[in-house]
Structures are given as C-alpha cells and as structure tokens.
Design an enzyme around this catalytic site. Sequence first.
Site, PDB file in Angstrom:
ATOM      1  N   PRO A  41       0.843  -1.199   0.000  1.00 48.96           N
ATOM      2  CA  PRO A  41       0.000   0.000   0.000  1.00 48.96           C
ATOM      3  C   PRO A  41       0.877   1.247   0.000  1.00 48.96           C
ATOM      4  CG  PRO A  41       0.083  -0.977   2.201  1.00 48.96           C
ATOM      5  CD  PRO A  41       0.811  -1.918   1.283  1.00 48.96           C
TER       6      PRO A  41
ATOM      7  N   SER B 173      -3.695   1.939   0.106  1.00 50.18           N
ATOM      8  CA  SER B 173      -3.346   2.885   1.171  1.00 50.18           C
ATOM      9  C   SER B 173      -4.580   3.658   1.620  1.00 50.18           C
ATOM     10  CB  SER B 173      -2.297   3.875   0.641  1.00 50.18           C
ATOM     11  OG  SER B 173      -2.215   5.007   1.493  1.00 50.18           O
TER      12      SER B 173
ATOM     13  N   GLN C 160      -4.900  -0.943   3.905  1.00 47.23           N
ATOM     14  CA  GLN C 160      -3.946  -0.427   4.902  1.00 47.23           C
ATOM     15  C   GLN C 160      -4.659   0.590   5.776  1.00 47.23           C
ATOM     16  OE1 GLN C 160      -2.546   2.991   4.524  1.00 47.23           O
ATOM     17  NE2 GLN C 160      -1.622   2.761   6.545  1.00 47.23           N
TER      18      GLN C 160
ATOM     19  N   TYR D 218      -4.155   3.294   9.307  1.00 45.81           N
ATOM     20  CA  TYR D 218      -3.413   3.872  10.440  1.00 45.81           C
ATOM     21  C   TYR D 218      -4.361   3.910  11.622  1.00 45.81           C
ATOM     22  CZ  TYR D 218      -0.095   5.718   6.993  1.00 45.81           C
ATOM     23  OH  TYR D 218       0.820   5.844   5.997  1.00 45.81           O
TER      24      TYR D 218
ATOM     25  N   THR E  68      -0.778  -0.320   9.946  1.00 46.78           N
ATOM     26  CA  THR E  68       0.586   0.213   9.892  1.00 46.78           C
ATOM     27  C   THR E  68       0.976   0.681  11.287  1.00 46.78           C
ATOM     28  OG1 THR E  68       0.327   0.826   7.588  1.00 46.78           O
ATOM     29  CG2 THR E  68       2.064   1.949   8.808  1.00 46.78           C
TER      30      THR E  68
ATOM     31  N   ARG F  48      12.012  13.639   7.323  1.00 44.11           N
ATOM     32  CA  ARG F  48      12.321  13.461   5.899  1.00 44.11           C
ATOM     33  C   ARG F  48      12.953  14.710   5.307  1.00 44.11           C
ATOM     34  NH1 ARG F  48       6.814  10.272   4.060  1.00 44.11           N
ATOM     35  NH2 ARG F  48       7.002   8.574   5.558  1.00 44.11           N
TER      36      ARG F  48
ATOM     37  N   LYS G 183       1.722  -4.269  10.030  1.00 46.78           N
ATOM     38  CA  LYS G 183       2.751  -3.857   9.064  1.00 46.78           C
ATOM     39  C   LYS G 183       3.768  -2.970   9.774  1.00 46.78           C
ATOM     40  CE  LYS G 183       3.251  -1.497   4.611  1.00 46.78           C
ATOM     41  NZ  LYS G 183       3.727  -0.146   4.926  1.00 46.78           N
TER      42      LYS G 183
ATOM     43  N   SER H  20       8.789  -5.008   7.955  1.00 48.38           N
ATOM     44  CA  SER H  20       8.884  -3.779   7.157  1.00 48.38           C
ATOM     45  C   SER H  20       9.448  -2.645   7.988  1.00 48.38           C
ATOM     46  CB  SER H  20       7.476  -3.394   6.665  1.00 48.38           C
ATOM     47  OG  SER H  20       7.476  -2.134   6.011  1.00 48.38           O
TER      48      SER H  20
ATOM     49  N   HIS I 246       8.989   0.342   6.514  1.00 48.47           N
ATOM     50  CA  HIS I 246       8.277   1.379   5.760  1.00 48.47           C
ATOM     51  C   HIS I 246       9.167   1.924   4.629  1.00 48.47           C
ATOM     52  CE1 HIS I 246       4.497   3.883   6.560  1.00 48.47           C
ATOM     53  NE2 HIS I 246       4.990   4.452   5.485  1.00 48.47           N
TER      54      HIS I 246
ATOM     55  N   ARG J 285      11.350   5.018   5.359  1.00 45.64           N
ATOM     56  CA  ARG J 285      10.746   6.355   5.380  1.00 45.64           C
ATOM     57  C   ARG J 285      10.359   6.801   6.783  1.00 45.64           C
ATOM     58  NH1 ARG J 285       8.901   7.625   0.288  1.00 45.64           N
ATOM     59  NH2 ARG J 285       6.988   8.700   0.866  1.00 45.64           N
TER      60      ARG J 285
ATOM     61  N   ASP K  63       8.658  -6.551   3.139  1.00 44.02           N
ATOM     62  CA  ASP K  63       8.865  -5.557   2.079  1.00 44.02           C
ATOM     63  C   ASP K  63      10.078  -4.698   2.407  1.00 44.02           C
ATOM     64  OD1 ASP K  63       8.138  -3.329   3.690  1.00 44.02           O
ATOM     65  OD2 ASP K  63       6.163  -3.102   2.772  1.00 44.02           O
ATOM     66  N   GLY K  64      10.497  -3.882   1.422  1.00 41.27           N
ATOM     67  CA  GLY K  64      11.623  -2.966   1.618  1.00 41.27           C
ATOM     68  C   GLY K  64      12.830  -3.348   0.780  1.00 41.27           C
ATOM     69  N   GLY K  65      13.066  -2.596  -0.284  1.00 38.76           N
ATOM     70  CA  GLY K  65      14.317  -2.760  -1.038  1.00 38.76           C
ATOM     71  C   GLY K  65      14.376  -3.955  -1.957  1.00 38.76           C
TER      72      GLY K  65
HETATM   73  C1  LIG Z   1       5.458   7.167  -1.830  1.00 36.65           C
HETATM   74  C2  LIG Z   1       5.180   6.124  -0.793  1.00 36.65           C
HETATM   75  C3  LIG Z   1       3.992   6.174  -0.091  1.00 36.65           C
HETATM   76  C4  LIG Z   1       3.715   5.210   0.897  1.00 36.65           C
HETATM   77  N1  LIG Z   1       2.514   5.267   1.551  1.00 36.65           N
HETATM   78  C5  LIG Z   1       2.240   4.360   2.506  1.00 36.65           C
HETATM   79  C6  LIG Z   1       1.011   4.390   3.183  1.00 36.65           C
HETATM   80  O1  LIG Z   1       0.145   5.216   2.916  1.00 36.65           O
HETATM   81  N2  LIG Z   1       0.819   3.477   4.163  1.00 36.65           N
HETATM   82  C7  LIG Z   1       1.753   2.523   4.492  1.00 36.65           C
HETATM   83  O2  LIG Z   1       1.544   1.719   5.379  1.00 36.65           O
HETATM   84  N3  LIG Z   1       2.934   2.465   3.817  1.00 36.65           N
HETATM   85  C8  LIG Z   1       3.188   3.344   2.842  1.00 36.65           C
HETATM   86  N4  LIG Z   1       4.382   3.271   2.166  1.00 36.65           N
HETATM   87  C9  LIG Z   1       5.337   2.188   2.478  1.00 36.65           C
HETATM   88  C10 LIG Z   1       5.063   0.941   1.619  1.00 36.65           C
HETATM   89  O3  LIG Z   1       3.869   0.312   1.988  1.00 36.65           O
HETATM   90  C11 LIG Z   1       6.186  -0.092   1.749  1.00 36.65           C
HETATM   91  O4  LIG Z   1       6.348  -0.444   3.108  1.00 36.65           O
HETATM   92  C12 LIG Z   1       7.529   0.358   1.187  1.00 36.65           C
HETATM   93  O5  LIG Z   1       7.357   1.179   0.052  1.00 36.65           O
HETATM   94  C13 LIG Z   1       8.358  -0.873   0.816  1.00 36.65           C
HETATM   95  O6  LIG Z   1       9.628  -0.523   0.415  1.00 36.65           O
HETATM   96  P1  LIG Z   1      10.093  -0.352  -1.125  1.00 36.65           P
HETATM   97  O7  LIG Z   1       9.469   0.925  -1.606  1.00 36.65           O
HETATM   98  O8  LIG Z   1      11.569  -0.258  -1.007  1.00 36.65           O
HETATM   99  O9  LIG Z   1       9.616  -1.545  -1.903  1.00 36.65           O
HETATM  100  C14 LIG Z   1       4.660   4.202   1.173  1.00 36.65           C
HETATM  101  C15 LIG Z   1       5.855   4.146   0.436  1.00 36.65           C
HETATM  102  C16 LIG Z   1       6.123   5.073  -0.548  1.00 36.65           C
HETATM  103  C17 LIG Z   1       7.400   4.967  -1.318  1.00 36.65           C
HETATM  104  C1  LIG Z   2       0.283   9.139   2.941  1.00 33.06           C
HETATM  105  C2  LIG Z   2       1.697   9.274   3.416  1.00 33.06           C
HETATM  106  C3  LIG Z   2       1.808   9.220   4.894  1.00 33.06           C
HETATM  107  C4  LIG Z   2       2.500   8.275   2.687  1.00 33.06           C
HETATM  108  C5  LIG Z   2       3.943   8.238   3.053  1.00 33.06           C
HETATM  109  O1  LIG Z   2       4.716   9.098   2.762  1.00 33.06           O
HETATM  110  C6  LIG Z   2       4.433   7.079   3.751  1.00 33.06           C
HETATM  111  O2  LIG Z   2       3.636   6.334   4.304  1.00 33.06           O
HETATM  112  O3  LIG Z   2       5.655   6.897   3.775  1.00 33.06           O
END
Ligand SMILES: Cc1cc2nc3c(=O)[nH]c(=O)nc-3n(C[C@H](O)[C@H](O)[C@H](O)COP(=O)(O)O)c2cc1C
Ligand SMILES: CC(C)CC(=O)C(=O)O
Length: 370
Positions: A80, A109, A134, A136, A162, A171, A234, A256, A258, A261, A289-291
């Site tokens: 998501p 998401s 997903q 929050y 999450t 960030r 998550k 994860s 995230h 992030r 997930d991740g990378g």
């Molecule tokens: C632009 C962006 C927005 C995201 N938004 C959400 C979100 O709304 N909720 C959430 O649980 N994770 C969010 N994520 C995290 C992803 O669900 C996921 O954990 C992550 O992108 C996995 O790593 P990867 O991008 O390296 O594959 C977001 C990631 C990105 C890059």
């Molecule tokens: C909707 C945002 C909180 C998405 C984002 O940047 C994230 O989850 O990393």
Amino acid sequence: MGPEKILSISDLESAGSKKLPVSTRDFFNSGATTQVTVRENSTAYQKYRILPRVLKDVSNVSTKISLFGRDIAFPLCVSPAGLQAMAHPDGELATSRACAKYGVNMGISSYANHTVEQITTAGKEIGPIHHIMQLYSMKDREKEEQVVRRAEAAGCKAIFLTADSPVLGVRYNEWRSGFLPPAGLAYPMMGKTSEQIQQQSHDDGFSSFNNDSHSWAVEIPWLRSITKMEIWIKGVLTPEDVETAIEYGCEGVIISNHGGRQLDETPATIDVLPDCAKAARGRIRIHIDGGIRSGTDMFKALALGAECCWVGRPMLWGLAYNGQEGVELMLDIFYQEFKRCMQLAGCKSISEISASSLGVFRSDGPLARL
Ligand SMILES: Cc1cc2nc3c(=O)[nH]c(=O)nc-3n(C[C@H](O)[C@H](O)[C@H](O)COP(=O)(O)O)c2cc1C
Ligand SMILES: CC(C)CC(=O)C(=O)O
C-alpha cells in the site's frame, strides 16, 4: 514507450523517475534523515549468495503460492502506497488492473486517491484479485471505523495496520525540496483534500491524523470487534513483536521498516527476517517488504523464511513510466527473473526454496552455509 530498453527494475527506476518533477521524485524515492535504511534495504541482499543444485528437472516449475484462499501467480504483491495519482492520473486504478492481469494481490493505502470501491472494482473487471486495506490508527475513531467497514464491504481480505507511524519520519529530502501534496488531489478514504493536509504543520503533514497513543491492547481487540477481515501488523522488525502479534491473535505480520521512510537506522528487513521467521514457528504468516528489486532478492527472502514479498517504489516507477502498462512491465520483470532464478537454482516449487539454497558472507571470510 520511448526508445529505452527496460530490462530490470533499475532500468525502470531511471526511466520512471525521469518523468517526475524533482519534488515528487524525492517524495517517492527518498527516506528518513540520512537514508541509511533506504540504502541498506537493497544492499543487504548482497551479503547472501545463491547455491544452485544442478541437473534437476526444472521444465515444469510452479511459482504459485496460496494467499487468502486463492493461488497467486508468484510470491509478490504490491504494498500500500499513498498518492499514486502523483505518478499517473489513473493511480491506484491502474495498479489494481495490472495486479489483476498478473494474478497478484494489491494493498490499498488509506491515502489512496481513489475509493476502495473504485479500486477493487477496477481490478475485478480484469480478473481475479484480492485486495487488502492499509490502516493507520487514527485520532478520529469514527473515520477509522468507516474505512474498515467500507473495505470489508468492498471485499478486502485483510487490514494491514501500519504500526510504525504514530508520527511521521524525519524526511529532510522531502522538506528541502518543499514537497507538498499537490493541489487538486483528494484522499477520499480519509475524507481529505491536499489543501486540508497542506494546512497541517510542515513536519506533521499526513500523519497529523494518526493516533500517537495507539497500543496493541486497544487497537487489536477493537479491530476484531468491528471486522471479520484478517488483521496483519505492518512494520514489525523484532521477534518480540512477532510474538506479541501472535499473542493478540493476528493472522500475519509484514516485516517492514516502511521502505526506510519512518525511523532511519533500523536494520534492513532481510537482516531481521531470519530471527522473526524463527520466532513465528509457523504460528503466524511472515511477509516482507523494503528494497526488493529483483527476482534473486525475492528468492533470498523466501529462503530466509518469508512466505511472500511486497514492493512499493517499483510500482510507483512503473506507474510513472507508463501507467497500467508500466506496472505490468514491473510485475513481468519480477516474474521472469524469479522464475528463471528458481530454475537455475534447481527449485521446482516454492516449497523447495530453503536456507540450504543460500550462503552468507560473514566479515571477510569465505562464503558460509546458513
Ligand atoms: C510514496 C510512498 C507512499 C507510501 N505510503 C504508505 C502508506 O500510505 N501506508 C503505508 O503503510 N505504507 C506506505 N508506504 C510504504 C510501503 O507500503 C512499503 O512499506 C515500502 O514502500 C516498501 O519498500 P520499497 O518501496 O523499497 O519496496 C509508502 C511508500 C512510498 C514509497
Ligand atoms: C500518505 C503518506 C503518509 C505516505 C507516506 O509518505 C508514507 O507512508 O511513507
């Protein structure tokens, strides 16, 4: 689409990123503070090497796994990620269609730019697909309950709570390039517009609606009381939290951080996976997930105990490159690489992928068996 040859996810990253304005690219691609975790999520896979078994009949490899009561084409789903309309106007609708066409599942998401009803319908018009929602934990419980009830009515199979975002990560890159949710975009599941989110303080932004006093003891029983969907957590990175998720009766966890992030300098997910999988002892589903950027990354994650991999940014790069077709291209690259990896490693089915297929580099010594 263009003269470039897109053979790998890295090619897609370049081609997709090129199409985006700098501030959008920074928002999608970068992570928290010094981005140690963003980098390590991918580079950590290089500690592991694949030990192929040869002279095996791999003419009829099966890449399928069963998830939510249905076979999916191969062990990859789309994480998501919010704001997909920033990558392509069709946003989550395109992602859903591509996932359905490819026979994999999709996470939606809470900050999707389309409704859960529109997204699930778009996919189902193309083919069988399961979605997860997903969530929050939110300050506004009524709103949170509404998201859950709409997701269930739309046929989602699970809630991915999450758990790593009581507040937003720090960030710098996003803030330096002045990222703001673009005017004119809406977040219908949250009942918000970009303009309303822009009014929140700069470093809170989206997460200003999150509940920073959340807890296992309150969230999980409450979710159970309002939904029959599976409950997955998550953002788990420790065996202790795997154990707690089991205690609370959750069906699954996503290992994860995230995508680097949220909290920087958390370990790469592949590095904590073995301990988390060991703690689970089959009592809870373990996904990661991740990378993850290649079929060999997927193979390594499965060998170290994950049932399924999820990817976030590769989907965004595909969308930015060419909408639905770009996401299909992304899924095709992963599928072809993963299947070929299984064949070359001598694995005929997913159950044959195990730690005995891997070696690991520890300090400067030779490759060691796991
Ligand atoms: C632009 C962006 C927005 C995201 N938004 C959400 C979100 O709304 N909720 C959430 O649980 N994770 C969010 N994520 C995290 C992803 O669900 C996921 O954990 C992550 O992108 C996995 O790593 P990867 O991008 O390296 O594959 C977001 C990631 C990105 C890059
Ligand atoms: C909707 C945002 C909180 C998405 C984002 O940047 C994230 O989850 O990393």
